[in-house]
Design a protein around this motif. Sequence first.
Motif, PDB file in Angstrom:
ATOM      1  N   ALA A 273      76.332  94.969  85.824  1.00  0.00           N
ATOM      2  CA  ALA A 273      77.569  95.492  86.415  1.00  0.00           C
ATOM      3  C   ALA A 273      78.796  94.799  85.833  1.00  0.00           C
ATOM      4  O   ALA A 273      79.817  95.449  85.558  1.00  0.00           O
ATOM      5  CB  ALA A 273      77.540  95.313  87.931  1.00  0.00           C
ATOM      6  N   ASP A 274      78.694  93.496  85.602  1.00  0.00           N
ATOM      7  CA  ASP A 274      79.834  92.761  85.046  1.00  0.00           C
ATOM      8  C   ASP A 274      80.056  93.084  83.572  1.00  0.00           C
ATOM      9  O   ASP A 274      81.183  93.040  83.074  1.00  0.00           O
ATOM     10  CB  ASP A 274      79.633  91.257  85.244  1.00  0.00           C
ATOM     11  CG  ASP A 274      79.950  90.814  86.665  1.00  0.00           C
ATOM     12  OD1 ASP A 274      80.452  91.648  87.445  1.00  0.00           O
ATOM     13  OD2 ASP A 274      79.692  89.633  87.000  1.00  0.00           O
ATOM     14  N   VAL A 275      78.986  93.414  82.862  1.00  0.00           N
ATOM     15  CA  VAL A 275      79.141  93.852  81.471  1.00  0.00           C
ATOM     16  C   VAL A 275      79.834  95.212  81.439  1.00  0.00           C
ATOM     17  O   VAL A 275      80.767  95.446  80.654  1.00  0.00           O
ATOM     18  CB  VAL A 275      77.771  93.923  80.758  1.00  0.00           C
ATOM     19  CG1 VAL A 275      77.906  94.634  79.411  1.00  0.00           C
ATOM     20  CG2 VAL A 275      77.201  92.527  80.553  1.00  0.00           C
ATOM     21  N   GLN A 276      79.398  96.112  82.303  1.00  0.00           N
ATOM     22  CA  GLN A 276      79.973  97.453  82.327  1.00  0.00           C
ATOM     23  C   GLN A 276      81.447  97.433  82.714  1.00  0.00           C
ATOM     24  O   GLN A 276      82.238  98.258  82.237  1.00  0.00           O
ATOM     25  CB  GLN A 276      79.179  98.345  83.280  1.00  0.00           C
ATOM     26  CG  GLN A 276      77.764  98.647  82.794  1.00  0.00           C
ATOM     27  CD  GLN A 276      76.932  99.398  83.809  1.00  0.00           C
ATOM     28  OE1 GLN A 276      77.201  99.368  85.013  1.00  0.00           O
ATOM     29  NE2 GLN A 276      75.905 100.102  83.315  1.00  0.00           N
ATOM     30  N   SER A 277      81.819  96.480  83.578  1.00  0.00           N
ATOM     31  CA  SER A 277      83.223  96.370  84.003  1.00  0.00           C
ATOM     32  C   SER A 277      84.032  95.466  83.092  1.00  0.00           C
ATOM     33  O   SER A 277      85.202  95.198  83.367  1.00  0.00           O
ATOM     34  CB  SER A 277      83.292  95.856  85.441  1.00  0.00           C
ATOM     35  OG  SER A 277      82.784  94.525  85.507  1.00  0.00           O
TER      36      SER A 277
ATOM     37  N   ASP B 215      79.295  86.085  76.081  1.00  0.00           N
ATOM     38  CA  ASP B 215      78.798  85.494  77.337  1.00  0.00           C
ATOM     39  C   ASP B 215      77.283  85.663  77.445  1.00  0.00           C
ATOM     40  O   ASP B 215      76.568  84.757  77.895  1.00  0.00           O
ATOM     41  CB  ASP B 215      79.466  86.157  78.547  1.00  0.00           C
ATOM     42  CG  ASP B 215      80.943  85.840  78.648  1.00  0.00           C
ATOM     43  OD1 ASP B 215      81.316  84.676  78.371  1.00  0.00           O
ATOM     44  OD2 ASP B 215      81.716  86.745  78.992  1.00  0.00           O
ATOM     45  N   LEU B 216      76.787  86.812  77.016  1.00  0.00           N
ATOM     46  CA  LEU B 216      75.354  87.096  77.131  1.00  0.00           C
ATOM     47  C   LEU B 216      74.517  86.204  76.224  1.00  0.00           C
ATOM     48  O   LEU B 216      73.312  86.064  76.436  1.00  0.00           O
ATOM     49  CB  LEU B 216      75.081  88.559  76.801  1.00  0.00           C
ATOM     50  CG  LEU B 216      75.680  89.590  77.757  1.00  0.00           C
ATOM     51  CD1 LEU B 216      75.355  91.000  77.288  1.00  0.00           C
ATOM     52  CD2 LEU B 216      75.179  89.379  79.172  1.00  0.00           C
ATOM     53  N   ALA B 217      75.140  85.576  75.247  1.00  0.00           N
ATOM     54  CA  ALA B 217      74.414  84.691  74.334  1.00  0.00           C
ATOM     55  C   ALA B 217      74.157  83.318  74.942  1.00  0.00           C
ATOM     56  O   ALA B 217      73.387  82.531  74.391  1.00  0.00           O
ATOM     57  CB  ALA B 217      75.189  84.537  73.031  1.00  0.00           C
TER      58      ALA B 217
ATOM     59  N   ASN C  35      72.088  81.335  85.443  1.00  0.00           N
ATOM     60  CA  ASN C  35      72.235  80.401  86.553  1.00  0.00           C
ATOM     61  C   ASN C  35      73.422  80.762  87.448  1.00  0.00           C
ATOM     62  O   ASN C  35      73.400  80.526  88.661  1.00  0.00           O
ATOM     63  CB  ASN C  35      72.410  78.973  86.035  1.00  0.00           C
ATOM     64  CG  ASN C  35      71.165  78.449  85.353  1.00  0.00           C
ATOM     65  OD1 ASN C  35      70.062  78.946  85.588  1.00  0.00           O
ATOM     66  ND2 ASN C  35      71.327  77.456  84.497  1.00  0.00           N
ATOM     67  N   ASP C  36      74.460  81.332  86.838  1.00  0.00           N
ATOM     68  CA  ASP C  36      75.646  81.704  87.601  1.00  0.00           C
ATOM     69  C   ASP C  36      75.394  82.899  88.507  1.00  0.00           C
ATOM     70  O   ASP C  36      76.199  83.176  89.406  1.00  0.00           O
ATOM     71  CB  ASP C  36      76.809  82.039  86.652  1.00  0.00           C
ATOM     72  CG  ASP C  36      77.235  80.852  85.794  1.00  0.00           C
ATOM     73  OD1 ASP C  36      77.037  79.706  86.244  1.00  0.00           O
ATOM     74  OD2 ASP C  36      77.757  81.081  84.688  1.00  0.00           O
ATOM     75  N   TYR C  37      74.287  83.606  88.280  1.00  0.00           N
ATOM     76  CA  TYR C  37      74.004  84.822  89.038  1.00  0.00           C
ATOM     77  C   TYR C  37      72.800  84.668  89.979  1.00  0.00           C
ATOM     78  O   TYR C  37      72.450  85.618  90.678  1.00  0.00           O
ATOM     79  CB  TYR C  37      73.771  85.994  88.080  1.00  0.00           C
ATOM     80  CG  TYR C  37      75.050  86.461  87.419  1.00  0.00           C
ATOM     81  CD1 TYR C  37      75.777  87.520  87.940  1.00  0.00           C
ATOM     82  CD2 TYR C  37      75.532  85.812  86.286  1.00  0.00           C
ATOM     83  CE1 TYR C  37      76.957  87.945  87.332  1.00  0.00           C
ATOM     84  CE2 TYR C  37      76.714  86.219  85.670  1.00  0.00           C
ATOM     85  CZ  TYR C  37      77.423  87.285  86.198  1.00  0.00           C
ATOM     86  OH  TYR C  37      78.603  87.692  85.617  1.00  0.00           O
ATOM     87  N   LEU C  38      72.198  83.506  89.971  1.00  0.00           N
ATOM     88  CA  LEU C  38      71.105  83.262  90.909  1.00  0.00           C
ATOM     89  C   LEU C  38      71.657  83.033  92.309  1.00  0.00           C
ATOM     90  O   LEU C  38      72.830  82.716  92.484  1.00  0.00           O
ATOM     91  CB  LEU C  38      70.293  82.036  90.463  1.00  0.00           C
ATOM     92  CG  LEU C  38      69.569  82.158  89.119  1.00  0.00           C
ATOM     93  CD1 LEU C  38      68.866  80.840  88.791  1.00  0.00           C
ATOM     94  CD2 LEU C  38      68.573  83.312  89.127  1.00  0.00           C
ATOM     95  N   TYR C  39      70.795  83.198  93.311  1.00  0.00           N
ATOM     96  CA  TYR C  39      71.224  82.938  94.693  1.00  0.00           C
ATOM     97  C   TYR C  39      71.760  81.512  94.847  1.00  0.00           C
ATOM     98  O   TYR C  39      72.618  81.247  95.685  1.00  0.00           O
ATOM     99  CB  TYR C  39      70.046  83.108  95.655  1.00  0.00           C
ATOM    100  CG  TYR C  39      69.494  84.504  95.811  1.00  0.00           C
ATOM    101  CD1 TYR C  39      70.313  85.615  95.915  1.00  0.00           C
ATOM    102  CD2 TYR C  39      68.110  84.706  95.894  1.00  0.00           C
ATOM    103  CE1 TYR C  39      69.790  86.889  96.082  1.00  0.00           C
ATOM    104  CE2 TYR C  39      67.566  85.971  96.070  1.00  0.00           C
ATOM    105  CZ  TYR C  39      68.413  87.058  96.166  1.00  0.00           C
ATOM    106  OH  TYR C  39      67.886  88.316  96.344  1.00  0.00           O
ATOM    107  N   THR C  40      71.238  80.596  94.051  1.00  0.00           N
ATOM    108  CA  THR C  40      71.572  79.177  94.188  1.00  0.00           C
ATOM    109  C   THR C  40      72.795  78.768  93.369  1.00  0.00           C
ATOM    110  O   THR C  40      73.049  77.572  93.195  1.00  0.00           O
ATOM    111  CB  THR C  40      70.380  78.306  93.758  1.00  0.00           C
ATOM    112  OG1 THR C  40      69.962  78.720  92.441  1.00  0.00           O
ATOM    113  CG2 THR C  40      69.219  78.455  94.725  1.00  0.00           C
TER     114      THR C  40
END
Length: 238
Positions: free
Chosen positions: A149-153, A160-162, A168-173
Amino acid sequence: MMKEQTPQHIAIIMDGNGRWAQRKGLSRSYGHKQGTDVLERTLSAVADRGIPYLTVYAFSTENWSRPEPEVSYIMQLLAKGLHEYTPRFIKEGVRLRAIGDIDQLPAETAAQLRDSMEQTKGGQRITLCIALSYSSYTEVSHAIRHIVADVQSRRLSSDDLARPELINDYLYTSGMPMPDLLIRTGGEQRLSNFLLLQSAYTELYFTDTLWPDFDEAELDKALADYASRQRRFGKVLQ
């Protein structure tokens, strides 16, 4: 224990409530109630030892397949416990956090959980993170959906994807340190779909002690074992 030997984040798989109760000729529900009391004491003991993060595996996505009366009791116990303990959490500087698919919880339990997290958000002594309706596979799926979703927006770029650590920034923790020590009670020696990515370099400690019998002495055994280990993170120590 020296500061550098003290973990900053402990994770616990609280296993053995049902077996503990059955061995005593009691209902599994009684075991879960006893386990809740042990968690409260363990939280205090961890905080007293200067450890700022404690994450506990309270209910997995697989646990929904247990008998309905047991699941219902666990959810009611959770809501009641949060209501009772929240004032103490506020007083003792405990910040409550939850990870997992919270929307799957019964409405009353989810509402109490969110209210308790809001009331305790200023706690700075220790963060208690409760894994509820949690699965590492579900967590990764959740992370992937949000990355897409963040790539599409265009909030994320191809550069960033590399970054391997992006997930880790997108995990629940997100925002919490990775666990230094993971303790599993109850004699089983597996992770059971708990913090699989976060535990890549976590020290694992397994004990036959059932969760309702876990006490400060057992905690200190785990901490002493952790302090005796050399953490290399894939490197060679000189």
